[in-house]
Motif scaffolding. Structure first.
Motif, PDB file in Angstrom:
ATOM      1  N   THR A   1      -0.465   7.673  -5.703  1.00 22.24           N
ATOM      2  CA  THR A   1      -0.931   8.680  -4.727  1.00 22.24           C
ATOM      3  C   THR A   1      -2.024   8.126  -3.820  1.00 22.24           C
ATOM      4  O   THR A   1      -1.850   8.058  -2.608  1.00 22.24           O
ATOM      5  CB  THR A   1      -1.420   9.964  -5.407  1.00 22.24           C
ATOM      6  N   PHE A   2      -3.150   7.740  -4.393  1.00 22.66           N
ATOM      7  CA  PHE A   2      -4.236   7.232  -3.571  1.00 22.66           C
ATOM      8  C   PHE A   2      -4.169   5.703  -3.489  1.00 22.66           C
ATOM      9  O   PHE A   2      -4.114   5.022  -4.520  1.00 22.66           O
ATOM     10  CB  PHE A   2      -5.601   7.640  -4.130  1.00 22.66           C
ATOM     11  N   VAL A   3      -4.181   5.189  -2.269  1.00 24.24           N
ATOM     12  CA  VAL A   3      -4.276   3.746  -2.076  1.00 24.24           C
ATOM     13  C   VAL A   3      -5.690   3.290  -2.427  1.00 24.24           C
ATOM     14  O   VAL A   3      -5.893   2.279  -3.101  1.00 24.24           O
ATOM     15  CB  VAL A   3      -3.932   3.367  -0.619  1.00 24.24           C
ATOM     16  N   TYR A   4      -6.664   4.058  -1.980  1.00 25.50           N
ATOM     17  CA  TYR A   4      -8.062   3.754  -2.271  1.00 25.50           C
ATOM     18  C   TYR A   4      -8.529   4.641  -3.413  1.00 25.50           C
ATOM     19  O   TYR A   4      -8.910   5.792  -3.219  1.00 25.50           O
ATOM     20  CB  TYR A   4      -8.915   3.914  -1.004  1.00 25.50           C
TER      21      TYR A   4
ATOM     22  N   GLN B   1       0.824  -1.214   0.000  1.00 25.62           N
ATOM     23  CA  GLN B   1       0.000   0.000   0.000  1.00 25.62           C
ATOM     24  C   GLN B   1       0.852   1.254   0.000  1.00 25.62           C
ATOM     25  O   GLN B   1       0.517   2.243  -0.666  1.00 25.62           O
ATOM     26  CB  GLN B   1      -0.933  -0.023   1.214  1.00 25.62           C
ATOM     27  N   LEU B   2       1.969   1.253   0.729  1.00 23.04           N
ATOM     28  CA  LEU B   2       2.846   2.419   0.699  1.00 23.04           C
ATOM     29  C   LEU B   2       3.464   2.563  -0.690  1.00 23.04           C
ATOM     30  O   LEU B   2       3.584   3.681  -1.214  1.00 23.04           O
ATOM     31  CB  LEU B   2       3.935   2.303   1.759  1.00 23.04           C
ATOM     32  N   ALA B   3       3.856   1.464  -1.306  1.00 25.35           N
ATOM     33  CA  ALA B   3       4.396   1.524  -2.662  1.00 25.35           C
ATOM     34  C   ALA B   3       3.353   2.102  -3.620  1.00 25.35           C
ATOM     35  O   ALA B   3       3.683   2.904  -4.501  1.00 25.35           O
ATOM     36  CB  ALA B   3       4.835   0.135  -3.119  1.00 25.35           C
ATOM     37  N   LYS B   4       2.114   1.726  -3.447  1.00 23.35           N
ATOM     38  CA  LYS B   4       1.038   2.271  -4.286  1.00 23.35           C
ATOM     39  C   LYS B   4       0.843   3.763  -4.017  1.00 23.35           C
ATOM     40  O   LYS B   4       0.578   4.553  -4.932  1.00 23.35           O
ATOM     41  CB  LYS B   4      -0.270   1.519  -4.044  1.00 23.35           C
ATOM     42  N   ALA B   5       0.989   4.168  -2.740  1.00 18.34           N
ATOM     43  CA  ALA B   5       0.876   5.596  -2.409  1.00 18.34           C
ATOM     44  C   ALA B   5       1.971   6.397  -3.102  1.00 18.34           C
ATOM     45  O   ALA B   5       1.754   7.546  -3.497  1.00 18.34           O
ATOM     46  CB  ALA B   5       0.941   5.789  -0.899  1.00 18.34           C
ATOM     47  N   TYR B   6       3.154   5.811  -3.246  1.00 18.30           N
ATOM     48  CA  TYR B   6       4.230   6.481  -3.980  1.00 18.30           C
ATOM     49  C   TYR B   6       3.918   6.586  -5.470  1.00 18.30           C
ATOM     50  O   TYR B   6       4.096   7.632  -6.086  1.00 18.30           O
ATOM     51  CB  TYR B   6       5.552   5.721  -3.799  1.00 18.30           C
ATOM     52  N   SER B   7       3.461   5.509  -6.046  1.00 23.97           N
ATOM     53  CA  SER B   7       3.294   5.476  -7.505  1.00 23.97           C
ATOM     54  C   SER B   7       1.961   6.045  -7.973  1.00 23.97           C
ATOM     55  O   SER B   7       1.892   6.723  -9.003  1.00 23.97           O
ATOM     56  CB  SER B   7       3.443   4.045  -8.018  1.00 23.97           C
TER      57      SER B   7
END
Length: 605
Positions: free
Chosen positions: A354-357, A346-352
């Motif tokens: 921005t929004f996890v959800y 989820q943090l990796a997704k927040a980096y790439s």
């Protein structure tokens, strides 16, 4: 239409009030001499009167329908508090920032502060003495929590009831202008937090003057502000004028709009769009960029998409997902909305992304949440590891660094400052400030004080917190939140300060980190590892982060290159246990990271 007491000089003052449902309105001058003057009704519900022989410092109020008297809703100063009369203020100020051109949004390193607890004195002028410390840290923009007049002399600021009045206990209009001017002399931009979604409960007389509120929508604070119902043009003008007032008259560089998800407007042109259009016009007039930054719980790209794309056209918004993903990883907290987070993926997704959800199912909300925002640049998002809400809404108000190991605190700082987003620090974070930041008020209504105490207890009970929260009304609750600046020169606190300085220096000087490009980053993860890679035309930066209390050996997914270590949080220089990551790293080579370790490698093209 400007509002309030407009002092024109030479004893001339124009008073303008919006009261569309009033039959008669009188201006009452109270001091130094008493006088009552009938106001003239204008179009669209406005009342006006021009008066001679009125000097700055004159106290006044309005009488509606020959009955009740109330302070000016657009008062510039409330020297006797929220229930007292308003005061005429001379807007003239000897500004020395004529050559100020601002700080580009994408270059900002934000520092959120609360005026009352930032220094022992708790005033604007006292804050000026700390600006050199912030500049030395690398801060180039401060974000000031709300300063609109609130009840008493202790408050977070979100209970303000006079949006145009600068809190008198902080130093009033003169003090704020001195602080802004001093910031600009230091090369520091000023962002002001404003609240356009609700008013505080005490001293809120807006409904006496007109339909400022609507029952069509409900907010956590009661009836919503009327942005789209009957008489809403006057309400919209009130807040648009307030925005222009701060940016124009106080030389503020940007506004942070609190909780825009609680600004309800189903009209064809949303209030936020109209607000953005007015700010854009003012920006052209003053010759420098002025910004609007939204706090939103919606994960909705419409907030920052251009009007041509069907958005509101604001400049940036906070990303709560990044904070929640990072907080859950380092703290193992799964209470409340944190139950939706806790995985490195989820943090990796927040980096790439921005929004996890981004229209994914949220277990906490029991519904799908958010939308895809990857069409927007990273420079439109503000992130943090902690802020006033995330600290102060914990029962004990403990900072993140007091909940996690020292090594994890360093890792957290790197995760934020080496990110592709606009970083925000909360005051004292940079040196591991020991003081908490809890909720405090100084209301005068005993029933309201009781309600606040009980409300806080109920809120913490929902998070299954044990024990008793601090009394928000007690002066000692407020006093224990004041920063201990002397700590920044001692032991691990000084090491943490040096760590933050170094991270900020890297962010400012390495091309791969200065460019907030979504197209030039990748983020990958395993169960406990996040690898953030960013690059420019001349170099690559790979940040390896171990979100585990155990050492790990891994083969990071990085391209073939000559990678050289430039930073390791486990080094003894940073009071780490012992660095284990190799100084040079080849593709497919294994590397060992210590617990809560952050290691940064650089490869020159």
């Amino acid at each position: 239409m400007r509002l309030g007491a407009q002092y024109l000089g030479n004893g001339q003052c124009e008073f303008i009030l919006w009261a569309p449902t009033a039959a008669t309105v009188s201006l009452q001058l109270l001091a130094p001499k008493q006088q009552q003057i009938a106001m003239e009704q204008q179009e669209s519900g406005y009342w006006r009167v021009a008066v001679s022989d009125v000097q700055p410092g004159t106290l006044y109020q309005y009488q509606l329908n020959d009955g009740e008297t109330r302070p000016d809703p657009a008062s510039n100063l409330q020297p006797q508090g929220v229930h007292g009369p308003s005061q005429v203020v001379d807007p003239q100020f000897n500004w020395s920032d004529r050559n100020w051109s601002g700080v580009p949004l994408e270059a900002m390193i934000l520092y959120e502060l609360h005026v009352g607890t930032f220094t022992q004195e708790g005033t604007f002028e006292a804050a000026i003495s700390r600006l050199p410390d912030l500049k030395d840290l690398g801060i180039n923009a401060i974000e000031i929590m709300p300063v609109a007049q609130f009840p008493g002399d202790r408050n977070w600021g979100y209970d303000g009831v006079y949006p145009f009045a600068v809190q008198d206990s902080y130093g009033g209009p003169e003090g704020l202008k001195k602080l802004v001017d001093a910031c600009h002399q230091q090369g520091i931009a000023v962002v002001l937090d404003v609240v356009y979604n609700h008013f505080g409960p005490e001293g809120n007389y807006l409904s006496h003057f007109g339909p400022y509120f609507t029952n069509t929508y409900r907010t956590p604070w009661g009836s919503a502000i009327n942005f789209d119902d009957a008489y809403s043009p006057g309400v919209r003008n009130y807040f648009i004028e307030n925005t222009l007032y701060w940016l124009r008259d106080y030389h503020i560089d940007a506004l942070r709009l609190d909780a825009v998800h609680a600004i309800y407007d189903l009209g064809a042109k949303h209030f936020l769009q109209e607000l953005g259009e007015n700010v854009a016009t003012l920006s052209e007039q003053v010759g420098r960029e002025l910004y609007l930054i939204a706090e939103s719980d919606l994960n909705d790209p419409r907030v920052i998409r251009s009007v041509e794309q069907g958005g509101y056209g604001l400049d940036a918004q906070w990303s709560d997902d990044f904070h929640h993903a990072l907080h859950a990883l380092v703290s193992n907290d799964r209470q409340g909305y944190y139950q939706d987070y806790g995985e490195c993926e989820q943090l990796a997704k927040a980096y790439s992304d921005t929004f996890v959800y981004d229209w994914k199912y949220s277990p906490h909300r029991h519904r799908f949440h958010g939308n895809v925002v990857t069409d927007r640049p990273c420079s439109q998002f503000v992130i943090c590891s902690q802020n006033h809400d995330q600290i102060g809404n914990r029962m004990l108000g403990e900072r993140l660094s007091h909940m996690i190991p020292y090594e994890a605190a360093k890792l957290t700082a790197a995760a934020v400052l080496l990110s592709p987003y606009i970083p925000l620090l909360f005051m004292g974070e940079e040196y591991d400030e020991p003081a908490p930041f809890v909720y405090f008020v100084s209301h005068s209504d005993p029933d309201l004080i009781k309600a606040v105490r009980e409300g806080r207890k109920q809120e913490f009970a929902a998070f299954h917190c044990e024990g008793e929260p601090d009394d928000p009304e007690a002066p000692e609750t407020f006093n224990k939140c004041k920063l201990n600046w002397e700590k920044r020169h001692e032991g691990k606190n000084k090491t943490m300060l040096d760590w933050y300085k170094h991270l900020i220096q890297l962010r400012k000087t390495i091309p791969a980190l200065t460019q907030l490009s979504r197209d030039r980053l990748s983020a990958t993860s395993t169960e406990t590892l996040v690898v953030l890679r960013r690059w420019s035309e001349t170099e690559q930066i790979a940040t390896l982060m171990n979100f585990s209390d155990q050492p790990i050996t891994c083969q990071p997914e990085i391209p073939t290159a000559e990678w050289h270590k430039i930073l390791d949080s486990a080094d003894s220089k940073w009071q780490g246990s012992a660095a284990s990551a190799s100084d040079a790293l080849a593709s497919q080579q294994s590397v060992t990271l210590q617990p809560w370790n952050c290691v940064v490698y650089q490869a020159i093209a």
